[in-house]
Scaffold this motif. Structure first.
Motif, short mmCIF file in Angstrom:
data_model
loop_
_atom_site.label_atom_id
_atom_site.label_comp_id
_atom_site.label_asym_id
_atom_site.label_seq_id
_atom_site.Cartn_x
_atom_site.Cartn_y
_atom_site.Cartn_z
N SER A 27 41.47 31.39 40.70
CA SER A 27 41.75 32.78 40.36
C SER A 27 42.63 33.46 41.40
CB SER A 27 40.45 33.55 40.18
OG SER A 27 39.71 33.51 41.38
N GLU A 28 42.33 33.21 42.67
CA GLU A 28 43.14 33.77 43.75
C GLU A 28 43.82 32.65 44.51
OE1 GLU A 28 41.40 36.38 46.57
OE2 GLU A 28 40.20 37.40 45.06
N SER A 29 45.09 32.82 44.78
CA SER A 29 45.79 31.79 45.55
C SER A 29 45.50 32.00 47.04
CB SER A 29 47.29 31.86 45.29
OG SER A 29 47.79 33.11 45.69
N SER A 30 45.46 30.92 47.77
CA SER A 30 45.19 31.03 49.20
C SER A 30 46.47 31.42 49.93
CB SER A 30 44.67 29.70 49.74
OG SER A 30 45.68 28.73 49.69
N ARG A 65 39.36 29.51 52.10
CA ARG A 65 39.54 29.00 50.74
C ARG A 65 40.47 27.80 50.80
NH1 ARG A 65 40.88 34.56 48.82
NH2 ARG A 65 42.87 33.81 49.49
#
Length: 141
Positions: A27-30, A65
């Motif tokens: 969902s969220e890119s690092s 992450r």
């Protein structure tokens, strides 16, 4: 000035996040995936320091992450399934899996190596013919 801008701008602008597996994307890119090339190169030495610092799994799971390409689900599906020896039905050596996955690459390399060997063997014959032609031209004069 244009050449300087053509070099500097791609180095400092953030990269676009493109997921490896669009069906199972994060969902969220690092920040590692969207960082500019310059910052990635300049701070690459910190990777070893963080891996030594966070030897325990709790540190990794709470603070950092993982990048999407490091989850390991993409190689199991699709083209790389013969390499997955844990989920394979028949037991075989890993080299056979590599040959199955990269069969066209190995075939291409084999053809190129055969052409290279033929070219190495053809060189002396070509020199012989060239020298024979020059001798005939000398005799004709």
């Amino acid at each position: 000035m244009l050449a300087l801008a053509a070099v500097v701008i791609p180095l400092v602008e953030p990269r676009l996040y493109v997921p490896v597996d669009p069906d199972h994307s994060v969902s969220e890119s690092s920040p590692e995936q969207t960082a500019s090339l310059l910052s990635t190169w300049l701070f690459a030495y910190l990777d070893r320091a963080f891996s030594r610092l966070c030897a325990s799994s709790t540190c990794l799971s709470t603070n950092f992450r993982l990048a999407g390409r490091r989850y390991g689900t993409a190689p199991r599906s699709g083209r790389f399934s013969p390499l997955d020896t844990l989920h394979s039905k028949k037991r075989q050596h890993a080299a056979w899996g590599l040959l199955k996955v990269f069969r066209f690459d190995f075939l291409f390399i084999g053809v190129l190596m055969s052409l290279h060997a033929f070219a190495l063997l053809a060189n002396p014959f070509g020199m012989k013919m060239l020298l024979g032609t020059s001798r005939r031209e000398e005799r004709a004069l």
